[in-house]
Design an enzyme around this catalytic site. Sequence first.
Site, PDB file in Angstrom:
ATOM      1  N   THR A 184       0.846  -1.199   0.000  1.00 59.03           N
ATOM      2  CA  THR A 184       0.000   0.000   0.000  1.00 59.03           C
ATOM      3  C   THR A 184       0.878   1.244   0.000  1.00 59.03           C
ATOM      4  OG1 THR A 184      -1.811  -1.040   1.156  1.00 59.03           O
ATOM      5  CG2 THR A 184      -1.621   1.342   1.417  1.00 59.03           C
ATOM      6  N   ARG A 212     -15.185  -5.816   2.321  1.00 61.45           N
ATOM      7  CA  ARG A 212     -14.283  -5.282   3.352  1.00 61.45           C
ATOM      8  C   ARG A 212     -13.591  -3.994   2.868  1.00 61.45           C
ATOM      9  NH1 ARG A 212      -8.513  -4.027   3.935  1.00 61.45           N
ATOM     10  NH2 ARG A 212      -7.961  -4.331   6.109  1.00 61.45           N
ATOM     11  N   VAL A 213     -13.547  -3.017   3.761  1.00 54.73           N
ATOM     12  CA  VAL A 213     -12.822  -1.776   3.487  1.00 54.73           C
ATOM     13  C   VAL A 213     -11.792  -1.613   4.609  1.00 54.73           C
ATOM     14  CG1 VAL A 213     -13.044   0.747   3.423  1.00 54.73           C
ATOM     15  CG2 VAL A 213     -14.746  -0.682   2.263  1.00 54.73           C
ATOM     16  N   GLY A 214     -10.587  -1.208   4.255  1.00 50.88           N
ATOM     17  CA  GLY A 214      -9.538  -1.053   5.260  1.00 50.88           C
ATOM     18  C   GLY A 214      -9.364   0.385   5.712  1.00 50.88           C
ATOM     19  N   ASP A 215      -8.204   0.662   6.253  1.00 50.99           N
ATOM     20  CA  ASP A 215      -7.897   1.996   6.790  1.00 50.99           C
ATOM     21  C   ASP A 215      -7.538   3.011   5.716  1.00 50.99           C
ATOM     22  OD1 ASP A 215      -5.542   0.299   6.375  1.00 50.99           O
ATOM     23  OD2 ASP A 215      -4.439   2.102   6.948  1.00 50.99           O
ATOM     24  N   GLY A 236      -0.238  -1.457   6.672  1.00 54.25           N
ATOM     25  CA  GLY A 236      -0.277  -2.653   7.513  1.00 54.25           C
ATOM     26  C   GLY A 236      -1.713  -3.078   7.761  1.00 54.25           C
TER      27      GLY A 236
HETATM   28  C1  SD4 Z   1      -5.481  -2.435   4.391  1.00 51.32           C
HETATM   29  N1  SD4 Z   1      -3.672  -1.067   5.174  1.00 51.32           N
HETATM   30  O1  SD4 Z   1      -6.327  -2.489   3.513  1.00 51.32           O
HETATM   31  C2  SD4 Z   1      -4.112  -1.837   4.049  1.00 51.32           C
HETATM   32  C3  SD4 Z   1      -3.197  -2.967   3.704  1.00 51.32           C
HETATM   33  C4  SD4 Z   1      -1.777  -2.563   3.467  1.00 51.32           C
HETATM   34  O2  SD4 Z   1       0.103  -2.916   2.287  1.00 51.32           O
HETATM   35  O3  SD4 Z   1      -1.245  -1.621   4.009  1.00 51.32           O
HETATM   36  N2  SD4 Z   1      -1.120  -3.272   2.608  1.00 51.32           N
HETATM   37  O4  SD4 Z   1      -5.665  -2.864   5.532  1.00 51.32           O
END
Ligand code: SD4
Length: 324
Positions: A184, A212-215, A236
Amino acid sequence: MKRRNFIKNTALTGVGISSTSVFSKSILNELNMTQKYPVAVATWNFQNATKMAGTMLEKGNSALDAVEKGVMVEESNLKNTTVGDGGAPDRDGNVTLDACIMSPDGNAGSVVYLKEIEHPISVARKVMEETPHVMLAGEGALQFAIQQGFKKKNLLTEEYEKAWKEWLEHKEYKPIINIENHDTIGMLCLDEKGDIAGACTTSGLSYKINGRVGDSPIIGAGLFLDNEIGGAVGTGMGEAIMKSVGSFLIVELMRQGKSPQEACEEAVMRTIKKAPNYKDFQVAYVALNKKGEIGSYCIHKGFSYAKFYKGESTDNLSDSYLDE
Ligand code: SD4
């Protein structure tokens, strides 16, 4: 706590400005220093991206234009399987992208669960600039992108389709979230006017649950900035970053007087405190303040950030909690 790397990598030490007497001069003087030396930083060793952004900054482009064009390099990079085109699919075979952008005036735009668009960051910028909203999701985000002239594209590579079909045979889901599996990109740029902008873009965790959605597209989690203070980006395990609102926390800690390094360290410590299983995942932050100082900290050793400063592109190893 190892601060050697921080001192070595801090942007301003490169020009020999470290005495308090210099910093005790007016804020205007500090801004004048940043005026001469714009800086671009990004999560991981994405030197092509920081080089693109840094070169633009050195030509006088705005931080906002530089972060957008910078992260687009990785969105188009098929070898990067966690961002944009070529990103890993969810467990149903969908490549779904999350991205957000923030401008120095505090405005923000975001897209989540966006399919079939190579540059979600540019759609996020359009959301910021062309709508009264901050975040668009899924089908609505795609419709908006098409209205704005973006073209649909299949983002699932043959290689990843094959890997996904193989994965379906076992369907084991354990997000391997250590250093080898991150791509990312979160980027912060400080331009010659002393303005900061930021961007963050990802395809998220491979084989995540559909929806799913991340940060990364969440303002305050994967990215936050306040142009009076500085900015922060995270990478992360998104769930851990969201629960601690990591990037917002870092900017607020800097507001209270902490250096970017101290602020990143405290944000990682908060995550660790609330997550007993922290050894099983990675969280890493990079922060940049108005003076051009950079800090970075992570759970597992091995995280590095890319920096473009004074025409030079570098890969900088971050200090880590588990490295001590
Ligand atoms: C997530 N933070 O979707 C992202 C994943 C990530 O390198 O950083 N991947 O949780």
